[in-house]
Write a protein that holds these residues in place. Structure first.
Motif, mmCIF file in Angstrom:
data_model
loop_
_atom_site.group_PDB
_atom_site.id
_atom_site.type_symbol
_atom_site.label_atom_id
_atom_site.label_comp_id
_atom_site.label_asym_id
_atom_site.label_seq_id
_atom_site.Cartn_x
_atom_site.Cartn_y
_atom_site.Cartn_z
ATOM 1 N N ALA A 101 35.632 -28.235 -43.444
ATOM 2 C CA ALA A 101 35.958 -28.025 -42.036
ATOM 3 C C ALA A 101 37.295 -28.674 -41.661
ATOM 4 O O ALA A 101 37.773 -29.598 -42.306
ATOM 5 N N TYR A 123 43.070 -27.619 -42.201
ATOM 6 C CA TYR A 123 41.980 -27.542 -43.178
ATOM 7 C C TYR A 123 42.325 -28.344 -44.428
ATOM 8 O O TYR A 123 43.507 -28.556 -44.727
ATOM 9 N N ALA A 132 37.563 -19.637 -43.264
ATOM 10 C CA ALA A 132 37.427 -19.708 -41.804
ATOM 11 C C ALA A 132 38.243 -18.626 -41.096
ATOM 12 O O ALA A 132 38.467 -18.719 -39.892
ATOM 13 N N ASN A 135 37.791 -17.436 -37.492
ATOM 14 C CA ASN A 135 38.242 -18.244 -36.354
ATOM 15 C C ASN A 135 39.533 -17.687 -35.773
ATOM 16 O O ASN A 135 39.714 -17.661 -34.557
#
Length: 160
Positions: A101, A123, A132, A135
C-alpha cells in the motif's frame, strides 16, 4: 463550470492527482477530515460498494479505518495512521491494509477563494502501483463527488 482533474504517473512508484476546487481550503480540508462529510467523498458511485463505517482520529499519530461493502459479513477495510496533520494545508497518512500500500499526501493551497488540491500516492514498488491502477481511474469521479459536496455546503462550483 467544474474544474478538470489531472491524474499523472510521475514515476514508476508515484501517482499525482491535481484539481482546483471552487471553495476555501478550510472547507475542502474538512471534507477530508470530518467523517460526516467524508462519507460523500470516498467510494465512487459507479463502484457500487457503499462505505459502511468510517472511523477517523485526524491528528498526527491518530488512526483511521474505512469499511466498505453491502453488509458486515462481506466487507473490506482500508486503515492506517496519520503521519502528519496540518489543518487546512496538509494531510499525510499510511495505508496499512497491504504490504504494497501507498503513503498518501494531500495538500490544500488556497488562492482567491479557490483551493488547489494535490494528492500524491507513493507506492513501495512499480508492481504495487500497477496493482493499484484502479485508483487512478476512480480519482476523477471521486473528485467530482467532492465538487458536488462543496456545492451542497455552499462553497462549491456554484460560487466562483
Amino acid at each position: 463550470m467544474k474544474n478538470r482533474t489531472a491524474v499523472e504517473r510521475r514515476s514508476e512508484r508515484e501517482i499525482v492527482v491535481t484539481r482546483t476546487f471552487n471553495g476555501p481550503a478550510r472547507i475542502v480540508f474538512e471534507a477530508w477530515t470530518k467523517p460526516e462529510l467524508f462519507y460523500a467523498l470516498v467510494g465512487t458511485k459507479s463502484m457500487g460498494v457503499p462505505l459502511l463505517s468510517c472511523e477517523m482520529d485526524v491528528r498526527t499519530g491518530g488512526k483511521y479505518r474505512l469499511e466498505f461493502g453491502h453488509d458486515a459479513s462481506k466487507s473490506f477495510a482500508f486503515f492506517g495512521r496519520y503521519i502528519e496533520v496540518t489543518p487546512h494545508a496538509r494531510l499525510v497518512w499510511t495505508n496499512d491494509e497491504s504490504a504494497n500500500a501507498a503513503v498518501t499526501t494531500v495538500t490544500f493551497e488556497e488562492k482567491a477563494g479557490k483551493t488547489l488540491l494535490v494528492l500524491r500516492e507513493l507506492y513501495p514498488s512499480k508492481e504495487a502501483l500497477d496493482e493499484a491502477a484502479g485508483n487512478e481511474e476512480a480519482m476523477p469521479e471521486q473528485f467530482e463527488q467532492l465538487d458536488d459536496l462543496l456545492v451542497t455546503l455552499g462553497a462549491g462550483a456554484g460560487r466562483s
